[in-house]
Design a protein around this motif. Structure first.
Motif, PDB file in Angstrom:
ATOM      1  N   ARG A 171     -12.811   9.538  10.631  1.00 15.14           N
ATOM      2  CA  ARG A 171     -12.082   9.070   9.455  1.00 15.14           C
ATOM      3  C   ARG A 171     -12.206   7.576   9.242  1.00 15.14           C
ATOM      4  O   ARG A 171     -11.673   7.053   8.273  1.00 15.14           O
ATOM      5  CB  ARG A 171     -10.593   9.385   9.604  1.00 15.14           C
ATOM      6  N   SER A 172     -12.840   6.866  10.148  1.00 13.16           N
ATOM      7  CA  SER A 172     -12.633   5.423  10.223  1.00 13.16           C
ATOM      8  C   SER A 172     -13.919   4.623  10.162  1.00 13.16           C
ATOM      9  O   SER A 172     -15.003   5.112  10.498  1.00 13.16           O
ATOM     10  CB  SER A 172     -11.884   5.082  11.522  1.00 13.16           C
ATOM     11  N   THR A 173     -13.757   3.358   9.739  1.00  8.95           N
ATOM     12  CA  THR A 173     -14.828   2.370   9.775  1.00  8.95           C
ATOM     13  C   THR A 173     -14.403   1.270  10.735  1.00  8.95           C
ATOM     14  O   THR A 173     -13.415   0.574  10.507  1.00  8.95           O
ATOM     15  CB  THR A 173     -15.076   1.779   8.381  1.00  8.95           C
ATOM     16  N   PHE A 174     -15.136   1.139  11.846  1.00  5.57           N
ATOM     17  CA  PHE A 174     -14.793   0.179  12.883  1.00  5.57           C
ATOM     18  C   PHE A 174     -15.642  -1.078  12.714  1.00  5.57           C
ATOM     19  O   PHE A 174     -16.870  -1.018  12.741  1.00  5.57           O
ATOM     20  CB  PHE A 174     -15.020   0.784  14.269  1.00  5.57           C
ATOM     21  N   ILE A 175     -14.976  -2.220  12.537  1.00  9.49           N
ATOM     22  CA  ILE A 175     -15.660  -3.496  12.357  1.00  9.49           C
ATOM     23  C   ILE A 175     -15.382  -4.374  13.566  1.00  9.49           C
ATOM     24  O   ILE A 175     -14.226  -4.565  13.963  1.00  9.49           O
ATOM     25  CB  ILE A 175     -15.178  -4.207  11.082  1.00  9.49           C
ATOM     26  N   ASN A 176     -16.445  -4.912  14.149  1.00  7.02           N
ATOM     27  CA  ASN A 176     -16.328  -5.856  15.251  1.00  7.02           C
ATOM     28  C   ASN A 176     -17.131  -7.106  14.906  1.00  7.02           C
ATOM     29  O   ASN A 176     -18.281  -7.008  14.467  1.00  7.02           O
ATOM     30  CB  ASN A 176     -16.852  -5.250  16.559  1.00  7.02           C
ATOM     31  N   ILE A 177     -16.523  -8.260  15.088  1.00  5.34           N
ATOM     32  CA  ILE A 177     -17.181  -9.538  14.863  1.00  5.34           C
ATOM     33  C   ILE A 177     -17.169 -10.313  16.172  1.00  5.34           C
ATOM     34  O   ILE A 177     -16.122 -10.492  16.788  1.00  5.34           O
ATOM     35  CB  ILE A 177     -16.471 -10.334  13.757  1.00  5.34           C
ATOM     36  N   ARG A 178     -18.350 -10.731  16.610  1.00  6.33           N
ATOM     37  CA  ARG A 178     -18.508 -11.416  17.895  1.00  6.33           C
ATOM     38  C   ARG A 178     -17.939 -10.572  19.036  1.00  6.33           C
ATOM     39  O   ARG A 178     -17.380 -11.090  19.997  1.00  6.33           O
ATOM     40  CB  ARG A 178     -17.833 -12.781  17.877  1.00  6.33           C
ATOM     41  N   GLY A 179     -18.063  -9.225  18.942  1.00  7.66           N
ATOM     42  CA  GLY A 179     -17.586  -8.337  19.992  1.00  7.66           C
ATOM     43  C   GLY A 179     -16.095  -8.110  19.994  1.00  7.66           C
ATOM     44  O   GLY A 179     -15.571  -7.483  20.917  1.00  7.66           O
ATOM     45  N   VAL A 180     -15.395  -8.567  18.964  1.00  6.31           N
ATOM     46  CA  VAL A 180     -13.942  -8.437  18.900  1.00  6.31           C
ATOM     47  C   VAL A 180     -13.586  -7.610  17.675  1.00  6.31           C
ATOM     48  O   VAL A 180     -14.088  -7.861  16.572  1.00  6.31           O
ATOM     49  CB  VAL A 180     -13.255  -9.813  18.821  1.00  6.31           C
ATOM     50  N   GLY A 181     -12.710  -6.634  17.843  1.00  7.84           N
ATOM     51  CA  GLY A 181     -12.293  -5.801  16.723  1.00  7.84           C
ATOM     52  C   GLY A 181     -11.628  -4.549  17.218  1.00  7.84           C
ATOM     53  O   GLY A 181     -10.540  -4.573  17.776  1.00  7.84           O
ATOM     54  N   ILE A 182     -12.309  -3.419  17.046  1.00  6.10           N
ATOM     55  CA  ILE A 182     -11.783  -2.142  17.508  1.00  6.10           C
ATOM     56  C   ILE A 182     -12.958  -1.238  17.826  1.00  6.10           C
ATOM     57  O   ILE A 182     -13.952  -1.200  17.099  1.00  6.10           O
ATOM     58  CB  ILE A 182     -10.852  -1.500  16.460  1.00  6.10           C
ATOM     59  N   ALA A 183     -12.861  -0.510  18.952  1.00  4.58           N
ATOM     60  CA  ALA A 183     -13.946   0.350  19.383  1.00  4.58           C
ATOM     61  C   ALA A 183     -13.643   1.823  19.173  1.00  4.58           C
ATOM     62  O   ALA A 183     -14.537   2.630  19.007  1.00  4.58           O
ATOM     63  CB  ALA A 183     -14.260   0.098  20.866  1.00  4.58           C
ATOM     64  N   GLN A 184     -12.378   2.183  19.204  1.00  2.69           N
ATOM     65  CA  GLN A 184     -11.986   3.574  19.019  1.00  2.69           C
ATOM     66  C   GLN A 184     -10.520   3.579  18.634  1.00  2.69           C
ATOM     67  O   GLN A 184      -9.715   2.843  19.192  1.00  2.69           O
ATOM     68  CB  GLN A 184     -12.205   4.373  20.309  1.00  2.69           C
ATOM     69  N   SER A 185     -10.163   4.410  17.674  1.00  2.00           N
ATOM     70  CA  SER A 185      -8.796   4.362  17.177  1.00  2.00           C
ATOM     71  C   SER A 185      -7.892   5.309  17.943  1.00  2.00           C
ATOM     72  O   SER A 185      -8.323   6.303  18.512  1.00  2.00           O
ATOM     73  CB  SER A 185      -8.755   4.696  15.686  1.00  2.00           C
ATOM     74  N   ALA A 186      -6.611   4.983  17.955  1.00  6.29           N
ATOM     75  CA  ALA A 186      -5.550   5.841  18.451  1.00  6.29           C
ATOM     76  C   ALA A 186      -4.474   5.867  17.371  1.00  6.29           C
ATOM     77  O   ALA A 186      -4.465   5.020  16.474  1.00  6.29           O
ATOM     78  CB  ALA A 186      -5.003   5.304  19.773  1.00  6.29           C
ATOM     79  N   PRO A 187      -3.559   6.830  17.414  1.00  2.83           N
ATOM     80  CA  PRO A 187      -2.584   6.944  16.321  1.00  2.83           C
ATOM     81  C   PRO A 187      -1.757   5.693  16.076  1.00  2.83           C
ATOM     82  O   PRO A 187      -1.261   5.496  14.969  1.00  2.83           O
ATOM     83  CB  PRO A 187      -1.697   8.110  16.784  1.00  2.83           C
ATOM     84  N   THR A 188      -1.605   4.846  17.085  1.00  4.25           N
ATOM     85  CA  THR A 188      -0.749   3.665  16.914  1.00  4.25           C
ATOM     86  C   THR A 188      -1.508   2.352  17.045  1.00  4.25           C
ATOM     87  O   THR A 188      -0.898   1.290  17.121  1.00  4.25           O
ATOM     88  CB  THR A 188       0.377   3.689  17.970  1.00  4.25           C
TER      89      THR A 188
END
Length: 742
Positions: free
Chosen positions: A102-119
């Protein structure tokens, strides 16, 4: 100290009150004649046009802000073939974008989100027309009729605020134009039965203007589901969206209001995921699934933004936004056409689901978000410039996740249900001051204090019986900010040195009595140079940085259920360089990002793909050594393009070729063939025939060499097996743009 509820009521009341007074819309305006403002446009002499950014709540030249940023106009995005959010990583350095489920994961310079959880929350903030889009599920659905896009690298913890530990993306749509009436039609036809039509209509009087834009896009999947009993073709896509922007201006020009609304409806047969170990077909674009798969995402956003010039040197801005979006998706969890479900005479125990892995899963998520922001900012010409503000967000997120281990064609019952609701609130106050000590030396200081709260209620959770509903809550408070000194020299040239801190709030884990996860913080120290040469025909911007990344929020699965942990820290250093040239009809661009990003300590955490217990670790945890590479941290990101406009009478023909390279990266802290996203080089080519303002015809070929590459790696979960999503093969087509009116 004021309670969170008192603060929320105070801030929201001020926001709504100011909006009622001023009517409501985007502020972001400052007199372009201020110190350091961009000089006269050089494009009429065959040079580069000035680039205006709004990242610091006021219009400024890119060359005057101490931020590592890539900025593109809507015309540039079209010229470079950017038609969706994922394409941004092909033209901007140090950014990695992975879209799945369901998601689009954006990481800049290795920082962001790798996998989502409900919270969990993303670590790269996404804004469209001044509205924060807080979650990664709904950030790419209205990427059409774009005016400009700003990619900001590094923490934006002062003016952007929460969820910007890695950076921020600011998208602007075109402003309605006064005293003008015109329409634009843009139609693309391509292979894989892709059809895309964008229409924009502008009607403007002296002080009232309206722009309405809509898009329809459909495309067949790049992948074939070859199962004899296939019900779906994962990868198929059909999208409709419409956006309206009503612009109002007071008689004296001091009041400006924008009322915006948009609706989107994106329907697909879900993602085409190539299962690992497929023995039926080794073709990466062939799958076999018998289950009914789909993904429907729909919603709307309404906002009012107002700015009012209190005096010649002070402006007030207010924005209120309401967002409502729903995702309804279903997946063939075993990703086969042969796996059997658990028979009705057997319990759906772990042993039986391993023996009979056939299953279906269904998820429904809704986001209801209220956001408000208030700014008071300077607009004068003096050496002192400042901005003050307040921000409030209140949202609820009900989630229902069902797993059916007794059926493989559709979800008919649930033997494992997750039903929850998260209520998130956030309030913050912030300010930034810029002051010129001399004509050349500028200092800046900014700070933001944030209060965040999450209340998480479980109505149904797999596992040992507990008393339901079960409610937990966590609060976070954090001071973030920025310090810097800038040295301006010549026209549009600057050295800068900054220190900044970003923050992402903590939260509650799904499983009751599992420890909460802490806030994530990122401290970055950056030095940069921005310069324009040869009478603004060559622009060279570069920077070096060092990042100290604390309490990284890592999401994984434990016992098939999502858990977010803070066990690790990271340290990174790197550099970015962007070069843009325009000499008459010749234009070229190049961008490069280098990143050395590693874990700063060793720790034991859970591994979604290969659960087990490593030596020296507690049960079900595996060892991550110090200096292992952070997820989604490609060492090199490089792009380049060249074009030449050839005048042929009243027609201008422009051939363009471009190339992008993204080095290998890993999707989790555990390197393996299942988490590796290999590096890839992609070449594109296009030929544009410009027949004046009214007509433009373009032919294009993307992925010219037909490179086969993995775009995303999906990790295993209890609801669905993991696999690989492959990037688009060679695509080609034609695009026609027509404009009529004045």
């Amino acid at each position: 100290m004021l309670s969170i509820n008192t603060r929320r009521a105070t801030v929201l009341g001020a926001l709504l009150g100011s909006t009622a007074i001023f009517a409501a819309v985007p502020a972001l305006a400052q007199d372009a004649a201020q110190t350091g403002a961009p000089q006269a446009d050089a494009s009429d002499t065959g040079g580069l046009t000035a680039i205006v950014v709004t990242a610091e709540r006021r219009e400024q030249s890119l060359q005057d802000i101490p931020i590592s940023a890539s900025v593109f106009t809507g015309e540039e995005l079209e010229r470079k073939g950017v038609v969706n959010l994922n394409d941004i990583q092909q033209i901007a350095p140090s950014i990695a974008i992975n879209t799945f489920n369901r998601s689009t994961f954006i990481n800049i310079r290795g920082v962001g989100i790798a996998q989502s959880a409900p919270t969990s929350n993303p670590g790269v903030a996404y804004y469209i027309d001044g509205q924060l889009i807080p979650h990664e599920q709904f950030i790419g659905h209205t990427f059409f009729d774009i005016g400009s896009m700003e990619v900001l690298r590094g923490p934006q913890g002062t003016l952007t605020g929460q969820n910007s530990t890695g950076g921020a993306l600011y998208v602007r749509t075109p402003e309605p134009e006064f005293d003008s009436a015109f329409a634009i039609g843009d139609v693309t036809v391509a292979n894989y039965d892709r059809y895309r039509a964008v229409v924009a209509i502008n009607v403007g009087g002296e002080n009232v203007a309206l722009r309405i834009a809509g898009v329809h896009e459909e495309r067949d999947s790049f992948t074939r589901n070859i199962a004899a009993n296939a019900q779906s073709q994962p990868g198929n896509m059909n999208m409709d969206a419409i956006r309206a922007n009503l612009r109002l201006r007071g008689m004296d020009g001091r009041l400006n209001v924008n009322v915006r609304g948009e609706y989107f409806d994106v329907r697909s047969d879900n993602n085409a995921v190539k299962r690992r170990g497929d023995t039926v077909s080794t073709n990466p674009f062939e799958i076999q699934e018998d289950g009914l798969s789909f993904q429907d995402q729909a919603g709307y956003r309404l906002s009012t933004e107002a700015r009012y010039d209190v005096s010649d040197s002070v402006q007030v801005r207010a924005l209120v936004s309401w967002q409502d979006g729903t995702t309804d998706d279903q997946t063939d969890g075993d990703r086969t056409a042969t796996a059997l479900p658990v028979p009705s005479n057997l319990p759906t125990s772990g042993a039986n689901t391993a023996r009979f892995p056939g299953r279906m899963s269904n998820g429904k998520t809704r986001f209801k978000t209220l956001i408000g922001e208030f700014n008071l900012l300077s607009t004068g010409k003096g050496p002192l410039q400042w901005v003050l503000g307040g921000f409030v967000m209140d949202e609820s997120i009900p989630v229902t996740l069902l797993r059916d281990n007794r059926n493989v064609l559709d979800v008919r019952q649930s033997n494992s249900s997750i039903i929850t609701e998260a209520k998130n609130t956030s309030q913050s106050v912030f300010g930034q001051v810029n002051y010129y000590l001399t004509d050349a030396i500028e200092v800046l200081a900014g700070a933001r204090y944030s209060w965040d709260k999450q209340v998480y209620t479980r109505f149904a959770v797999p596992g040992p019986p507990i008393t339901l509903p079960f409610t937990s809550q966590v609060t976070s408070q954090q001071l973030t900010g920025k310090l810097g000194v800038n040295y301006h020299f010549g026209d549009n040239n600057m050295f800068y040195l900054t220190a900044s801190k970003g923050y992402k709030a903590g939260g509650v884990n799904l499983t009751p009595n599992t420890p909460d996860f802490l806030p994530e913080r990122n401290f970055v120290y950056e030095a940069g140079l921005k310069t324009e040469l040869f009478d603004r025909h060559l622009r060279v911007n570069g920077d070096v940085f060092y990042s100290d990344y604390k309490d990284i929020q890592l999401s994984s699965l434990v016992g098939g259920l999502p858990v977010t942990q803070n066990a690790l820290a990271g340290k990174s250093w790197g550099a970015e360089l962007e070069v843009t040239a325009q000499f008459g009809g010749f234009a070229a661009n190049a961008g490069m990002g280098y990143l050395n990003s590693k874990f700063a300590n060793s720790a034991c955490i859970s591994d979604t793909n290969a659960p087990g217990t490593d030596a020296g670790c507690p049960t079900n945890l595996r060892f991550v050594p110090k200096d292992r590479v952070l997820p989604f941290s490609p060492e090199w990101t490089v792009n380049a393009g060249v074009q030449y406009a050839i005048p042929l009478g009243s027609v201008e023909v422009t051939p363009r070729v471009q190339w992008s390279y993204i080095a290998e990266q890993f999707a989790t802290p555990f390197p393996s063939v299942n988490t590796l996203v290999p590096g890839r080089s992609i070449f594109d080519a296009r030929l544009t025939v410009d027949m004046g303002r009214k007509y433009k015809l373009e032919g294009f070929v993307n992925n010219l060499t037909n490179k086969t590459y993995i775009a995303s790696q999906i990790q295993n979960s209890s609801s669905a097996d993991g696999g690989s999503i492959y990037g688009a093969p060679r695509t080609f087509g034609v695009r026609l743009r027509v404009e009529i009116g004045s």
